[in-house]
Design an enzyme around this catalytic site. Structure first.
Site, short mmCIF file in Angstrom:
data_model
loop_
_atom_site.label_atom_id
_atom_site.label_comp_id
_atom_site.label_asym_id
_atom_site.label_seq_id
_atom_site.Cartn_x
_atom_site.Cartn_y
_atom_site.Cartn_z
CG PHE A 1 1.29 -0.41 8.71
CD1 PHE A 1 0.33 -0.61 9.50
CD2 PHE A 1 2.15 -1.03 7.94
CE1 PHE A 1 0.36 -2.13 9.68
CE2 PHE A 1 2.05 -2.38 7.94
CZ PHE A 1 1.26 -3.05 9.11
CB ALA A 2 0.60 6.08 5.99
CG ASN B 1 -2.11 0.81 1.02
OD1 ASN B 1 -2.02 1.94 0.23
ND2 ASN B 1 -3.25 0.46 1.48
CG ASP B 2 1.10 3.37 3.82
OD1 ASP B 2 0.12 3.82 3.25
OD2 ASP B 2 1.20 2.71 4.82
CB VAL B 3 6.18 0.58 -0.13
CG1 VAL B 3 6.37 0.41 1.13
CG2 VAL B 3 5.12 -0.77 -0.47
#
Length: 461
Positions: free
Chosen positions: A427-428, A387-389
């Protein structure tokens, strides 16, 4: 006997270093672990041979309890829960050091008649070991979802409280070092350091937790080295310094991979909860869905496919079926590679370990810096739970909390297919702009089931 013990320590240190060298590559990592483990075994034997070491029966009992608890736990833990176990085991190490420092305080009557360096090293070990123990337990709770992954803060009081408990621990240490021998002083030091570990880690969000685990691991190593100095135990000094140095380097590398400073992370990380996928105005944004059949057809006619694994793949335990899918594509003459972000998953190397478990060839695992230049020549990027990456907002939105974080540039591919259970955030705690890209299609469902369906469709083509 003294010379013999010294020789055993030298052999064990050589094995520590040689084993650590093996951890630099996936092919040699398992062997490196075994070599280092043999080195530790020799160091333990050397320590037990030291005259006046203590009650052999109690030592044997402690070793037996440790083996009875540690081995089954390590064998039964799932790969998705490995970060929690790393945090927990690391915390136990820090707690052990803190207890040893307490015992040293008691047996020397408050370090009376001991050289100053012994008191200083022991008190440093007590503070850092206690911080590591309690901080690691909070990290474990967040990762295990016993505690909310969201930052839990005291608002504007957070930093003053952190400073207050740190000062309290230092004051207790100074009083002890200058002659205070009341046991309540040491208890107060350990409690203040423990509170510091809790209040420092609670405000850190889930997105920063891999860095926190690495940092706490480094702290445990430093506390062990300090305690080794106080006890004149060469094994503790060397092993602790190796762990402390390697952990510090890893922490720094991971922080750079997220474009964040370690002080900024410790001061309070970002994210850790679930956000609704929507635009800034609250209006739901449309996404394009796809099916396993369409995904299989698209990949079957590609020249190059890049798989981007994330925590979603780990949760679903989809690595084996992903490998099966890759074999089918390779049989059709399609090039397959795996893009690995340094902080994908919940601990360093999480994705590498999972894919190695599924016998993915090591040469197909490409680190971020290597693979990013290849996305422009990639026909299909298959994002499995990352996701965030992969969020382009890290490059395009200065107001985003992850702005500046290096990402896998999957949006440069000709087509992107994202496998996720839902539109929930990572997570962010923010939307992933990749999901709304015109080149992106979403395949909703459990990653293992979805990839399994793709495999069946590829077999039918």
């Amino acid at each position: 006997m003294t010379t013999f013990i010294a020789v055993l320590y030298i052999i064990s240190f050589a094995l520590f270093i040689y084993g650590l060298m093996g951890l630099t590559g996936p092919r040699t990592a398992v062997r490196g672990n075994w070599i280092a483990a043999v080195g530790m075994g020799i160091a333990v034997i050397a320590t037990l041979l030291t005259p006046g070491m203590g009650n052999g029966l109690l030592i044997a009992l402690g070793v037996g309890i440790g083996v009875a608890v540690g081995v089954p736990s390590a064998r039964k833990v799932k790969m998705t829960a490995m970060p929690q176990m790393v945090a927990l085991f690391n915390g136990v190490g820090g707690g052990a050091v803190a207890l040893i420092a307490w015992v040293e305080f008691r047996t020397t009557e408050g370090y009376a008649h001991e050289p100053a360096y012994v008191a200083i090293a022991s008190l440093f070990a007590a503070i850092v070991g206690s911080v590591s123990f309690w901080g690691s337990n909070i990290a474990f709770g967040k990762l295990q979802e016993l505690i909310s992954g969201r930052p839990i803060t005291l608002g504007k009081l957070q930093q003053p409280v952190n400073a207050l408990v740190l000062i309290a621990a230092i004051v207790f240490a100074v009083v002890i070092a200058t002659g205070g021998d009341a046991e309540l002083l040491m208890i107060g030091l350990l409690v203040a350091a423990g509170v510091l570990g809790v209040v420092v880690v609670l405000p850190i969000g889930g997105a920063d937790m891999p860095v926190v685990i690495s940092l706490l691991n480094a702290l445990t190593g430093l506390s062990a080295a300090a305690m080794g100095l106080a006890l004149d135990n060469t094994a503790l000094i060397v092993a602790g310094m190796i762990v402390g140095a390697s952990g510090s380097i890893l922490t720094n590398l991971m922080a750079k991979a997220m474009n964040r400073s370690i002080p900024a992370i410790v001061a309070g990380g970002f994210g850790g909860g679930t956000a609704v996928a929507s635009s800034g105005s609250g209006e739901v944004r449309p996404v394009r869905s796809t099916s396993a059949s369409d995904t299989a057809i698209q990949m079957a006619y590609a020249n190059k496919v890049v798989v981007v694994p994330g925590y979603g793949m780990a949760v679903a335990q989809a690595q084996h079926v992903v490998r099966e899918m890759a074999k089918l594509l390779e049989a059709k003459g399609i090039t397959v590679a795996y893009a690995i972000h340094p902080v994908a998953g919940r601990m360093p190397g999480h994705m590498n370990v999972l894919l190695a478990e599924a016998d993915v060839p090591y040469e197909q695992l490409k680190e971020m810096d290597e693979i990013n230049s290849e996305f422009a020549q990639t026909d299909v990027a298959l994002v499995i739970g990352a996701n965030d990456v992969t969020n382009p907002a890290a490059e395009t939105d200065p107001g985003s909390p992850i702005y500046g974080m290096p990402i896998l540039k999957v949006n440069h591919s000709r087509s992107v297919i994202v496998l996720k259970r839902s539109m929930s955030s990572g997570f962010a705690g923010i939307d992933n702009e990749l999901f709304y890209d015109a080149k992106t299609s979403m395949l909703f469902g459990d990653a293992k089931s979805s990839v399994g369906e793709i495999v069946e469709e590829l077999k039918a083509l």
